[in-house]
Motif scaffolding. Structure first.
Motif, PDB file in Angstrom:
ATOM      1  N   ALA A 136      -4.744   5.829 -41.351  1.00  0.00           N
ATOM      2  CA  ALA A 136      -5.938   5.195 -41.914  1.00  0.00           C
ATOM      3  C   ALA A 136      -5.581   3.917 -42.661  1.00  0.00           C
ATOM      4  O   ALA A 136      -6.305   2.913 -42.589  1.00  0.00           O
ATOM      5  CB  ALA A 136      -6.649   6.172 -42.846  1.00  0.00           C
ATOM      6  N   ALA A 137      -4.448   3.933 -43.366  1.00  0.00           N
ATOM      7  CA  ALA A 137      -4.039   2.761 -44.139  1.00  0.00           C
ATOM      8  C   ALA A 137      -3.617   1.615 -43.223  1.00  0.00           C
ATOM      9  O   ALA A 137      -4.024   0.461 -43.414  1.00  0.00           O
ATOM     10  CB  ALA A 137      -2.904   3.131 -45.082  1.00  0.00           C
ATOM     11  N   VAL A 138      -2.798   1.917 -42.219  1.00  0.00           N
ATOM     12  CA  VAL A 138      -2.301   0.870 -41.325  1.00  0.00           C
ATOM     13  C   VAL A 138      -3.453   0.182 -40.595  1.00  0.00           C
ATOM     14  O   VAL A 138      -3.418  -1.037 -40.366  1.00  0.00           O
ATOM     15  CB  VAL A 138      -1.295   1.461 -40.313  1.00  0.00           C
ATOM     16  CG1 VAL A 138      -0.996   0.461 -39.198  1.00  0.00           C
ATOM     17  CG2 VAL A 138      -0.005   1.856 -41.022  1.00  0.00           C
ATOM     18  N   LYS A 139      -4.474   0.929 -40.251  1.00  0.00           N
ATOM     19  CA  LYS A 139      -5.610   0.345 -39.532  1.00  0.00           C
ATOM     20  C   LYS A 139      -6.402  -0.634 -40.390  1.00  0.00           C
ATOM     21  O   LYS A 139      -7.265  -1.350 -39.878  1.00  0.00           O
ATOM     22  CB  LYS A 139      -6.511   1.461 -39.012  1.00  0.00           C
ATOM     23  CG  LYS A 139      -5.880   2.225 -37.846  1.00  0.00           C
ATOM     24  CD  LYS A 139      -6.753   3.371 -37.372  1.00  0.00           C
ATOM     25  CE  LYS A 139      -6.105   4.079 -36.179  1.00  0.00           C
ATOM     26  NZ  LYS A 139      -6.894   5.253 -35.726  1.00  0.00           N
ATOM     27  N   LYS A 140      -6.105  -0.686 -41.674  1.00  0.00           N
ATOM     28  CA  LYS A 140      -6.732  -1.668 -42.554  1.00  0.00           C
ATOM     29  C   LYS A 140      -6.031  -3.029 -42.476  1.00  0.00           C
ATOM     30  O   LYS A 140      -6.525  -4.017 -43.016  1.00  0.00           O
ATOM     31  CB  LYS A 140      -6.693  -1.166 -44.001  1.00  0.00           C
ATOM     32  CG  LYS A 140      -7.642  -0.010 -44.291  1.00  0.00           C
ATOM     33  CD  LYS A 140      -9.080  -0.502 -44.365  1.00  0.00           C
ATOM     34  CE  LYS A 140     -10.023   0.607 -44.798  1.00  0.00           C
ATOM     35  NZ  LYS A 140     -11.401   0.096 -45.023  1.00  0.00           N
ATOM     36  N   PHE A 141      -4.882  -3.051 -41.814  1.00  0.00           N
ATOM     37  CA  PHE A 141      -4.094  -4.285 -41.747  1.00  0.00           C
ATOM     38  C   PHE A 141      -4.162  -4.857 -40.335  1.00  0.00           C
ATOM     39  O   PHE A 141      -3.927  -4.154 -39.353  1.00  0.00           O
ATOM     40  CB  PHE A 141      -2.643  -4.012 -42.140  1.00  0.00           C
ATOM     41  CG  PHE A 141      -2.474  -3.585 -43.571  1.00  0.00           C
ATOM     42  CD1 PHE A 141      -2.274  -4.521 -44.569  1.00  0.00           C
ATOM     43  CD2 PHE A 141      -2.533  -2.239 -43.922  1.00  0.00           C
ATOM     44  CE1 PHE A 141      -2.125  -4.131 -45.891  1.00  0.00           C
ATOM     45  CE2 PHE A 141      -2.385  -1.837 -45.239  1.00  0.00           C
ATOM     46  CZ  PHE A 141      -2.181  -2.786 -46.229  1.00  0.00           C
ATOM     47  N   SER A 142      -4.437  -6.145 -40.242  1.00  0.00           N
ATOM     48  CA  SER A 142      -4.596  -6.813 -38.953  1.00  0.00           C
ATOM     49  C   SER A 142      -3.240  -7.154 -38.339  1.00  0.00           C
ATOM     50  O   SER A 142      -2.178  -6.844 -38.897  1.00  0.00           O
ATOM     51  CB  SER A 142      -5.408  -8.095 -39.137  1.00  0.00           C
ATOM     52  OG  SER A 142      -4.640  -9.053 -39.862  1.00  0.00           O
ATOM     53  N   GLU A 143      -3.283  -7.833 -37.189  1.00  0.00           N
ATOM     54  CA  GLU A 143      -2.050  -8.270 -36.536  1.00  0.00           C
ATOM     55  C   GLU A 143      -1.360  -9.382 -37.314  1.00  0.00           C
ATOM     56  O   GLU A 143      -0.269  -9.814 -36.939  1.00  0.00           O
ATOM     57  CB  GLU A 143      -2.354  -8.730 -35.109  1.00  0.00           C
ATOM     58  CG  GLU A 143      -2.796  -7.598 -34.190  1.00  0.00           C
ATOM     59  CD  GLU A 143      -2.989  -8.058 -32.760  1.00  0.00           C
ATOM     60  OE1 GLU A 143      -2.841  -9.283 -32.514  1.00  0.00           O
ATOM     61  OE2 GLU A 143      -3.278  -7.214 -31.892  1.00  0.00           O
ATOM     62  N   ASN A 144      -1.989  -9.836 -38.374  1.00  0.00           N
ATOM     63  CA  ASN A 144      -1.366 -10.838 -39.234  1.00  0.00           C
ATOM     64  C   ASN A 144      -0.349 -10.212 -40.181  1.00  0.00           C
ATOM     65  O   ASN A 144       0.244 -10.900 -41.010  1.00  0.00           O
ATOM     66  CB  ASN A 144      -2.442 -11.568 -40.044  1.00  0.00           C
ATOM     67  CG  ASN A 144      -2.099 -13.032 -40.267  1.00  0.00           C
ATOM     68  OD1 ASN A 144      -1.165 -13.565 -39.667  1.00  0.00           O
ATOM     69  ND2 ASN A 144      -2.836 -13.685 -41.141  1.00  0.00           N
ATOM     70  N   PHE A 145      -0.168  -8.886 -40.054  1.00  0.00           N
ATOM     71  CA  PHE A 145       0.776  -8.146 -40.891  1.00  0.00           C
ATOM     72  C   PHE A 145       1.860  -7.513 -40.021  1.00  0.00           C
ATOM     73  O   PHE A 145       1.564  -6.916 -38.984  1.00  0.00           O
ATOM     74  CB  PHE A 145       0.069  -7.025 -41.658  1.00  0.00           C
ATOM     75  CG  PHE A 145      -0.827  -7.495 -42.766  1.00  0.00           C
ATOM     76  CD1 PHE A 145      -0.403  -7.448 -44.089  1.00  0.00           C
ATOM     77  CD2 PHE A 145      -2.093  -7.981 -42.490  1.00  0.00           C
ATOM     78  CE1 PHE A 145      -1.230  -7.875 -45.111  1.00  0.00           C
ATOM     79  CE2 PHE A 145      -2.932  -8.413 -43.504  1.00  0.00           C
ATOM     80  CZ  PHE A 145      -2.499  -8.362 -44.823  1.00  0.00           C
ATOM     81  N   THR A 146       3.095  -7.634 -40.453  1.00  0.00           N
ATOM     82  CA  THR A 146       4.179  -6.841 -39.874  1.00  0.00           C
ATOM     83  C   THR A 146       4.168  -5.482 -40.565  1.00  0.00           C
ATOM     84  O   THR A 146       4.132  -5.406 -41.797  1.00  0.00           O
ATOM     85  CB  THR A 146       5.544  -7.518 -40.094  1.00  0.00           C
ATOM     86  OG1 THR A 146       5.595  -8.740 -39.351  1.00  0.00           O
ATOM     87  CG2 THR A 146       6.681  -6.614 -39.636  1.00  0.00           C
TER      88      THR A 146
END
Length: 352
Positions: A136-146
């Motif tokens: 759930a947390a990772v899905k809050k971060f776009s492809e602009n994040f490693t």
């Protein structure tokens, strides 16, 4: 016989002249043509072709050694003090002082490997038991994040059930904390390409969080930098925990701030307790540079999963042993920081 001797002397004389020119012109010995002496043989004097070849080989070896010595002397003259420590002998143009965490292909042109370069880095220190929360947390971060996962339970391949995990970076070492990982894998020269570095726990509720909005500059109305605490907690309203303070379960560092904080993390103090009170040492004025983004609030769920990675000792449960270590580390860190500051001020002649 006289003709043969004259011919031999002429060949040797010509070779010596050529060798002299080669040295003066600094030409590699490989450019000097090889001589075929197989047709010269003096049976009466015992000077066979093999003898002449031995002389020729010796001369070539000396010429090659001289060329290599010149090359070695030339290389040893490189000394670039502006290079990173240990790389002073390299020409500055070949030095790569920084790296990144961008994943690259094993084929094609290197210049075509990256279709985009993420601007931000987010790390989670995780166990597989918290997979739903991390998903759930990772899905809050776009492809602009490693995305970088530190696995303290040793389970990595199971995460491939999530599509995003196949693009993430996984580092595994059993029973280690996020600050242990951060000190060893997030050196400032490795994460230099990222504007912001998120170093987060695994038990955070992110329902009301927007990662992209978090990275944007905002006015003071959206960030609170001072707060009220219990009476007596703050000797100064501009020092922790009333100001210049964020707790260490979900900090976000700018590139420059992280370079300072990384150097302050102690190798042997793995829990990071006390670090949040010392972050203000890395920015000035701290009460203005450290704050909480009110619009991007998260929930610390307080799941003691890492605490259970300890071991029972002297009748104490695993989590009790871990908590005791945390408190000891806090005291040790404060003592080290105070001693280091006092030693510095003493060295410059400052007496408080």
């Amino acid at each position: 016989m006289r003709l043969i001797v004259t011919t031999f002397v002429g060949i040797v004389f010509g070779f010596l002249i050529g060798l002299s020119l080669t040295k003066k012109l600094n030409l590699p010995s490989s450019l000097v043509p090889s001589l075929d002496l197989s047709y010269i043989e003096d049976k009466n004097t015992g000077r066979s072709t093999q003898t002449l070849l031995n002389v020729w080989s010796s001369i070539r070896r000396n010429a090659t050694s001289s060329s290599q010595a010149q090359s070695s002397n030339h290389t040893s003259k490189i000394w670039a003090p502006s290079n990173p420590r240990g790389a002073e002998r390299l020409p500055p143009g070949i030095v790569e002082a920084e790296s990144d965490l961008y994943l690259r292909r094993l084929w094609g042109k290197p210049s075509e490997d990256l279709t985009s370069k993420p601007k931000y880095l987010v790390t989670f220190t995780v166990s597989y038991d918290q997979k739903k929360n991390i998903d759930a947390a990772v899905k809050k971060f776009s492809e602009n994040f490693t995305i970088l996962l530190f696995h303290y339970d040793g389970r990595t391949t199971e995460w491939d059930e999530f599509e995003w995990s196949k693009r993430a970076i996984h580092v595994s070492a059993r029973k280690q904390t996020k600050w242990w990982y951060a000190k060893r894998f997030l050196h400032p020269d490795i994460v230099a390409p990222y504007d912001y570095i998120f170093i987060w726990d695994e038990d955070l509720g992110v329902e009301h969080f927007n990662a992209e909005a978090m990275t944007k500059r905002r006015g003071d109305r959206e960030v609170h930098k001072e707060t009220e605490e219990k009476p007596g907690w703050c000797s100064d309203p501009r020092v922790p925990p009333c100001a210049a303070f964020v707790e260490i379960m979900a900090p976000v560092f700018s590139r420059n701030a992280w370079r300072c904080v990384w150097h302050m993390i102690q190798n042997d103090l793995v829990h990071g307790w006390g670090l949040d009170f010392a972050l203000r040492k890395c920015v000035d004025p701290a009460h203005d540079k450290i704050g909480v983004v009110d619009s991007q609030w998260i929930i610390h769920q307080g799941v003691p999963s890492l605490g259970n990675q300890g071991e029972s000792h002297n009748g104490k449960t695993p989590w009790q042993g871990v908590r005791e270590r945390c408190r000891k580390e806090w005291t040790m860190f404060q003592s080290r920081l105070t001693s280091a500051e006092n030693a510095y001020y003493k060295s410059i002649g400052y007496v408080n």
